[in-house]
Design a protein around this motif. Structure first.
Motif, short mmCIF file in Angstrom:
data_model
loop_
_atom_site.label_atom_id
_atom_site.label_comp_id
_atom_site.label_asym_id
_atom_site.label_seq_id
_atom_site.Cartn_x
_atom_site.Cartn_y
_atom_site.Cartn_z
N TRP A 5 9.07 -4.03 6.82
CA TRP A 5 8.84 -2.86 7.68
C TRP A 5 7.75 -1.97 7.10
N LEU A 6 7.79 -1.74 5.78
CA LEU A 6 6.77 -0.90 5.14
C LEU A 6 5.38 -1.52 5.29
N ALA A 7 5.29 -2.85 5.24
CA ALA A 7 4.00 -3.53 5.38
C ALA A 7 3.41 -3.37 6.78
N LEU A 8 4.27 -3.10 7.78
CA LEU A 8 3.80 -2.94 9.16
C LEU A 8 3.29 -1.52 9.45
N LEU A 9 3.61 -0.56 8.60
CA LEU A 9 3.29 0.84 8.87
C LEU A 9 1.80 1.09 9.07
N ARG A 10 0.98 0.60 8.17
CA ARG A 10 -0.46 0.92 8.20
C ARG A 10 -1.11 0.48 9.52
N ASP A 11 -0.79 -0.71 9.98
CA ASP A 11 -1.38 -1.20 11.23
C ASP A 11 -0.78 -0.52 12.46
N GLY B 11 -6.25 8.48 10.66
CA GLY B 11 -5.81 9.83 10.31
C GLY B 11 -4.32 10.04 10.47
N GLY B 12 -3.58 8.99 10.81
CA GLY B 12 -2.14 9.10 11.03
C GLY B 12 -1.38 9.36 9.74
N VAL B 13 -0.14 9.81 9.92
CA VAL B 13 0.71 10.18 8.79
C VAL B 13 2.07 9.50 8.94
N VAL B 14 2.64 9.08 7.80
CA VAL B 14 3.99 8.52 7.75
C VAL B 14 4.86 9.49 6.96
N VAL B 15 6.01 9.84 7.53
CA VAL B 15 6.99 10.67 6.85
C VAL B 15 8.26 9.83 6.68
N LEU B 16 8.65 9.63 5.43
CA LEU B 16 9.85 8.85 5.12
C LEU B 16 10.89 9.78 4.49
N VAL B 17 12.10 9.75 5.01
CA VAL B 17 13.20 10.52 4.46
C VAL B 17 14.34 9.54 4.22
N ILE C 40 4.82 0.35 -3.46
CA ILE C 40 4.55 -0.40 -2.22
C ILE C 40 3.59 0.37 -1.33
N MET C 41 3.87 1.65 -1.14
CA MET C 41 3.01 2.46 -0.26
C MET C 41 1.58 2.54 -0.82
N THR C 42 1.45 2.68 -2.13
CA THR C 42 0.12 2.74 -2.75
C THR C 42 -0.61 1.41 -2.58
N ARG C 43 0.10 0.29 -2.83
CA ARG C 43 -0.51 -1.04 -2.64
C ARG C 43 -0.92 -1.25 -1.19
N ASN C 44 -0.18 -0.66 -0.25
CA ASN C 44 -0.50 -0.81 1.17
C ASN C 44 -1.57 0.17 1.63
N GLY C 45 -2.18 0.89 0.69
CA GLY C 45 -3.32 1.74 1.01
C GLY C 45 -2.98 3.16 1.40
N PHE C 46 -1.80 3.63 1.05
CA PHE C 46 -1.40 5.00 1.38
C PHE C 46 -1.54 5.91 0.17
N SER C 47 -1.78 7.19 0.45
CA SER C 47 -1.79 8.23 -0.57
C SER C 47 -0.66 9.20 -0.27
N LYS C 48 0.06 9.58 -1.33
CA LYS C 48 1.17 10.52 -1.15
C LYS C 48 0.62 11.94 -1.00
N LEU C 49 1.01 12.59 0.10
CA LEU C 49 0.58 13.96 0.36
C LEU C 49 1.63 14.99 -0.07
N PRO D 110 -6.22 -3.59 7.56
CA PRO D 110 -4.91 -4.22 7.53
C PRO D 110 -4.13 -3.86 6.27
N GLY D 111 -2.82 -3.77 6.41
CA GLY D 111 -1.94 -3.47 5.28
C GLY D 111 -1.74 -4.72 4.43
N VAL D 112 -1.15 -4.52 3.29
CA VAL D 112 -0.88 -5.60 2.35
C VAL D 112 0.47 -6.21 2.70
N SER D 113 0.57 -7.51 2.64
CA SER D 113 1.84 -8.17 2.94
C SER D 113 2.86 -7.82 1.88
N PRO D 114 4.15 -7.79 2.27
CA PRO D 114 5.18 -7.48 1.29
C PRO D 114 5.28 -8.57 0.23
N THR D 115 5.75 -8.17 -0.97
CA THR D 115 5.91 -9.14 -2.06
C THR D 115 7.34 -9.58 -2.15
#
Length: 154
Positions: free
Chosen positions: A59-65, A70-76, A106-115, A149-154
């Motif tokens: 599921w996390l690997a699908l987020l980026r695509d 400019g989109g944002v992901v919020v995980l709680v 995982i989020m960093t490998r998938n190309g995300f930065s923590k805000l 494209p995002g990185v595939s899960p490991t």
């Protein structure tokens, strides 16, 4: 109103009269299947979803695509892993501290930065006499270019 699959419970979703209805839609489906529909979003908000997925890394690997540029992901998440929802081998860790580190990796490998990062307390009522206090981790993530494209899960 809609009925959840396999249940008799009727649910209703509504929006404020100040919101343009053509910009809103509601769906009831599996979170992973939903991201696989090809829809793209400016915001993906997942509250207490991650530790209830059968395959959270997928599921996390699908987020980026699934994000617009400019989109944002919020995980709680409280990282309350249970084998009833998620097979143990799919857990992001055996403790909330370990799960938090694995999620960040995982989020960093998938190309995300923590805000943003914050601890969020919430109370869950089991019944009229039993209440449980949980602490969820809230993280906010952005991708520099959601078109990559995002990185595939490991």
């Amino acid at each position: 109103p809609y009925v959840l699959p396999g249940q008799q419970v009727r649910c209703a979703a509504s929006i404020s009269t100040s919101v343009r209805p053509e910009r809103c839609s509601f769906a009831c489906m599996d979170a992973t299947e939903f991201l696989q529909t090809g829809a793209r979003f400016d915001l993906i908000l997942a509250c207490n979803v991650l530790c209830r997925l059968a395959r959270p890394r997928q599921w996390l690997a699908l987020l980026r695509d699934s994000l617009e540029a400019g989109g944002v992901v919020v995980l709680v998440t409280p990282y309350a892993w249970l084998e009833a929802w998620t097979p143990r081998e799919e857990w992001l860790g055996d403790s909330s501290e370990e799960s938090s580190r694995v999620l960040a990796d995982i989020m960093t490998r998938n190309g995300f930065s923590k805000l943003h990062h914050e601890e969020i307390p919430f109370v869950l009522a089991q019944n009229d006499r039993i209440y449980e206090l949980f602490i969820s981790e809230l993280t906010v993530w952005s991708a520099a270019s959601a078109a990559s494209p995002g990185v595939s899960p490991t």
